[in-house]
Design a protein around this motif. Sequence first.
Motif, PDB file in Angstrom:
ATOM      1  N   PHE A   2       7.930  65.676  40.664  1.00 40.44           N
ATOM      2  CA  PHE A   2       8.933  64.656  40.337  1.00 40.44           C
ATOM      3  C   PHE A   2       9.946  65.239  39.359  1.00 40.44           C
ATOM      4  O   PHE A   2       9.737  66.315  38.799  1.00 40.44           O
ATOM      5  CB  PHE A   2       8.253  63.421  39.757  1.00 40.44           C
ATOM      6  CG  PHE A   2       7.284  63.721  38.655  1.00 40.44           C
ATOM      7  CD1 PHE A   2       7.719  63.951  37.361  1.00 40.44           C
ATOM      8  CD2 PHE A   2       5.902  63.799  38.913  1.00 40.44           C
ATOM      9  CE1 PHE A   2       6.826  64.229  36.338  1.00 40.44           C
ATOM     10  CE2 PHE A   2       5.005  64.082  37.889  1.00 40.44           C
ATOM     11  CZ  PHE A   2       5.464  64.296  36.604  1.00 40.44           C
ATOM     12  N   LEU A   3      11.027  64.521  39.162  1.00 43.75           N
ATOM     13  CA  LEU A   3      12.049  64.943  38.209  1.00 43.75           C
ATOM     14  C   LEU A   3      11.699  64.440  36.813  1.00 43.75           C
ATOM     15  O   LEU A   3      11.114  63.358  36.666  1.00 43.75           O
ATOM     16  CB  LEU A   3      13.415  64.397  38.621  1.00 43.75           C
ATOM     17  CG  LEU A   3      14.033  64.984  39.903  1.00 43.75           C
ATOM     18  CD1 LEU A   3      15.236  64.162  40.333  1.00 43.75           C
ATOM     19  CD2 LEU A   3      14.422  66.449  39.702  1.00 43.75           C
ATOM     20  N   ASP A  28      11.797  54.901  41.266  1.00 43.23           N
ATOM     21  CA  ASP A  28      12.191  54.790  42.680  1.00 43.23           C
ATOM     22  C   ASP A  28      13.018  55.990  43.139  1.00 43.23           C
ATOM     23  O   ASP A  28      13.128  56.251  44.333  1.00 43.23           O
ATOM     24  CB  ASP A  28      13.018  53.512  42.912  1.00 43.23           C
ATOM     25  CG  ASP A  28      12.165  52.262  42.773  1.00 43.23           C
ATOM     26  OD1 ASP A  28      10.920  52.382  42.821  1.00 43.23           O
ATOM     27  OD2 ASP A  28      12.745  51.164  42.592  1.00 43.23           O
ATOM     28  N   HIS A  29      13.614  56.695  42.186  1.00 48.38           N
ATOM     29  CA  HIS A  29      14.377  57.911  42.506  1.00 48.38           C
ATOM     30  C   HIS A  29      13.558  59.163  42.194  1.00 48.38           C
ATOM     31  O   HIS A  29      14.116  60.257  42.036  1.00 48.38           O
ATOM     32  CB  HIS A  29      15.685  57.951  41.707  1.00 48.38           C
ATOM     33  CG  HIS A  29      16.710  56.965  42.184  1.00 48.38           C
ATOM     34  ND1 HIS A  29      16.685  55.632  41.836  1.00 48.38           N
ATOM     35  CD2 HIS A  29      17.774  57.112  43.006  1.00 48.38           C
ATOM     36  CE1 HIS A  29      17.703  55.008  42.409  1.00 48.38           C
ATOM     37  NE2 HIS A  29      18.372  55.883  43.125  1.00 48.38           N
ATOM     38  N   ASN A  30      12.248  59.001  42.071  1.00 47.51           N
ATOM     39  CA  ASN A  30      11.330  60.116  41.799  1.00 47.51           C
ATOM     40  C   ASN A  30      11.556  60.764  40.427  1.00 47.51           C
ATOM     41  O   ASN A  30      11.308  61.946  40.235  1.00 47.51           O
ATOM     42  CB  ASN A  30      11.422  61.184  42.912  1.00 47.51           C
ATOM     43  CG  ASN A  30      10.201  62.085  42.926  1.00 47.51           C
ATOM     44  OD1 ASN A  30       9.095  61.660  42.567  1.00 47.51           O
ATOM     45  ND2 ASN A  30      10.388  63.337  43.302  1.00 47.51           N
ATOM     46  N   ILE A  31      12.030  59.957  39.476  1.00 43.74           N
ATOM     47  CA  ILE A  31      12.186  60.426  38.086  1.00 43.74           C
ATOM     48  C   ILE A  31      11.052  59.771  37.303  1.00 43.74           C
ATOM     49  O   ILE A  31      11.046  58.551  37.142  1.00 43.74           O
ATOM     50  CB  ILE A  31      13.557  59.999  37.518  1.00 43.74           C
ATOM     51  CG1 ILE A  31      14.688  60.548  38.393  1.00 43.74           C
ATOM     52  CG2 ILE A  31      13.702  60.452  36.064  1.00 43.74           C
ATOM     53  CD1 ILE A  31      15.954  59.724  38.342  1.00 43.74           C
ATOM     54  N   LYS A  32      10.098  60.554  36.845  1.00 43.81           N
ATOM     55  CA  LYS A  32       8.865  59.932  36.349  1.00 43.81           C
ATOM     56  C   LYS A  32       8.505  60.204  34.906  1.00 43.81           C
ATOM     57  O   LYS A  32       7.601  59.592  34.367  1.00 43.81           O
ATOM     58  CB  LYS A  32       7.700  60.311  37.265  1.00 43.81           C
ATOM     59  CG  LYS A  32       7.941  59.777  38.673  1.00 43.81           C
ATOM     60  CD  LYS A  32       6.710  59.777  39.531  1.00 43.81           C
ATOM     61  CE  LYS A  32       7.037  59.108  40.862  1.00 43.81           C
ATOM     62  NZ  LYS A  32       6.050  59.383  41.884  1.00 43.81           N
ATOM     63  N   GLN A  33       9.190  61.169  34.280  1.00 40.85           N
ATOM     64  CA  GLN A  33       8.897  61.393  32.863  1.00 40.85           C
ATOM     65  C   GLN A  33      10.188  61.503  32.077  1.00 40.85           C
ATOM     66  O   GLN A  33      11.208  61.973  32.602  1.00 40.85           O
ATOM     67  CB  GLN A  33       8.036  62.647  32.679  1.00 40.85           C
ATOM     68  CG  GLN A  33       6.598  62.420  33.120  1.00 40.85           C
ATOM     69  CD  GLN A  33       5.716  63.646  32.945  1.00 40.85           C
ATOM     70  OE1 GLN A  33       6.208  64.760  32.757  1.00 40.85           O
ATOM     71  NE2 GLN A  33       4.422  63.432  33.024  1.00 40.85           N
ATOM     72  N   PHE A  34      10.111  61.096  30.804  1.00 40.44           N
ATOM     73  CA  PHE A  34      11.293  61.019  29.956  1.00 40.44           C
ATOM     74  C   PHE A  34      10.968  61.632  28.597  1.00 40.44           C
ATOM     75  O   PHE A  34      10.013  61.198  27.943  1.00 40.44           O
ATOM     76  CB  PHE A  34      11.714  59.554  29.786  1.00 40.44           C
ATOM     77  CG  PHE A  34      11.892  58.857  31.104  1.00 40.44           C
ATOM     78  CD1 PHE A  34      13.107  58.897  31.774  1.00 40.44           C
ATOM     79  CD2 PHE A  34      10.826  58.197  31.711  1.00 40.44           C
ATOM     80  CE1 PHE A  34      13.267  58.288  33.010  1.00 40.44           C
ATOM     81  CE2 PHE A  34      10.965  57.585  32.949  1.00 40.44           C
ATOM     82  CZ  PHE A  34      12.193  57.631  33.608  1.00 40.44           C
ATOM     83  N   LEU A  35      11.736  62.613  28.195  1.00 42.28           N
ATOM     84  CA  LEU A  35      11.507  63.263  26.911  1.00 42.28           C
ATOM     85  C   LEU A  35      12.544  62.727  25.931  1.00 42.28           C
ATOM     86  O   LEU A  35      13.748  62.782  26.195  1.00 42.28           O
ATOM     87  CB  LEU A  35      11.604  64.782  27.062  1.00 42.28           C
ATOM     88  CG  LEU A  35      10.846  65.377  28.274  1.00 42.28           C
ATOM     89  CD1 LEU A  35      10.885  66.898  28.220  1.00 42.28           C
ATOM     90  CD2 LEU A  35       9.408  64.876  28.362  1.00 42.28           C
ATOM     91  N   LEU A 241      14.567  72.002  44.500  1.00 40.29           N
ATOM     92  CA  LEU A 241      15.100  71.823  43.150  1.00 40.29           C
ATOM     93  C   LEU A 241      14.066  71.158  42.245  1.00 40.29           C
ATOM     94  O   LEU A 241      13.802  71.604  41.133  1.00 40.29           O
ATOM     95  CB  LEU A 241      16.375  70.971  43.179  1.00 40.29           C
ATOM     96  CG  LEU A 241      17.021  70.819  41.790  1.00 40.29           C
ATOM     97  CD1 LEU A 241      17.949  71.983  41.494  1.00 40.29           C
ATOM     98  CD2 LEU A 241      17.771  69.511  41.648  1.00 40.29           C
ATOM     99  N   THR A 242      13.465  70.094  42.753  1.00 35.60           N
ATOM    100  CA  THR A 242      12.490  69.328  41.965  1.00 35.60           C
ATOM    101  C   THR A 242      11.332  70.223  41.539  1.00 35.60           C
ATOM    102  O   THR A 242      10.897  70.184  40.381  1.00 35.60           O
ATOM    103  CB  THR A 242      11.973  68.133  42.788  1.00 35.60           C
ATOM    104  OG1 THR A 242      13.100  67.353  43.198  1.00 35.60           O
ATOM    105  CG2 THR A 242      11.040  67.257  41.975  1.00 35.60           C
ATOM    106  N   MET A 243      10.855  71.062  42.462  1.00 41.88           N
ATOM    107  CA  MET A 243       9.730  71.942  42.135  1.00 41.88           C
ATOM    108  C   MET A 243      10.088  72.921  41.021  1.00 41.88           C
ATOM    109  O   MET A 243       9.320  73.119  40.087  1.00 41.88           O
ATOM    110  CB  MET A 243       9.282  72.718  43.379  1.00 41.88           C
ATOM    111  CG  MET A 243       8.295  71.925  44.216  1.00 41.88           C
ATOM    112  SD  MET A 243       7.876  72.795  45.720  1.00 41.88           S
ATOM    113  CE  MET A 243       6.916  74.137  45.037  1.00 41.88           C
TER     114      MET A 243
END
Length: 264
Positions: A2-3, A28-35, A241-243
């Motif tokens: 995920f992004l 929902d846009h595959n963005i799953k973590q936030f720093l 890109l995500t990987m």
Amino acid sequence: MFLIDSHIHLYLKDFKSEVNTLIEEAQDHNIKQFLLPNIDLSSIDDVISLCKQYPKTCYPMIGLHPCSVKKNYLSNLEKLEKKMKLTKFIAIGEIGIDLYWDRSLIEEQKNAFRIQIKWAKKHNLPIVVHCRNSFDEIYKILEEEVDENLHGVLHCFGGTLEQANKLLNLNFYLGIGGVLTFKNSNLDSIIKKIPLEKIIIETDAPYLAPDPYRGKRNEPKYLYLIAKKLCEIKNISMTQLTMQLYKNTNFLFFNEKYLISDNL
Ligand SMILES: [Zn+2]
């Protein structure tokens, strides 16, 4: 895979009651973590409590933003440093030098930057650097401080190719945000020449919304637009890109042991 948004101020009052919805929309846009980079003494408790509320989703950083360095900065740094005893932070940030608004506290800003770099070295944490109209000042300090322990990212990179290469030589990452999508930013031609292995992405929300939302409030899900633009520039698929970004972000902020135990 995920992004990961490597730089977002999700704890600010701009988002307050909507945080849950905004996180879900991003997922929902595959963005799953936030720093979450900190700003100053008044924001740190909000950073910590949001991360407690969303474990494995939000991760806290600690630092004094250069625009928050005032005459009393030493006592503020002391108070912030004490917080490190109680909470596990993933980075020291955001720290750096900002000479855009005001040059009068340049010496204080430099000293605060140096002190916080020492924290990072002591705790073996990456630094998240804010640089505005101050590349030469920042680079000089990084060059003096560089050693095998110092690592980090220059967030919201918007400089020249020469500056980018100088940072790569210090083993730093470039944090790429909404500016990449701006017409005439010229950042795309620079990023084309930078290895993807040295890039991470960020929104810096609520600031710096990408096109076509430029000038509006930035939101977590808009990270997708930055990722999309990066796919175009690098001519690769979103999966590729995500990987790679996932690898880069984990390598910088979490050690590989963490990566294996926590994400597989
Ligand atoms: Zn920021």
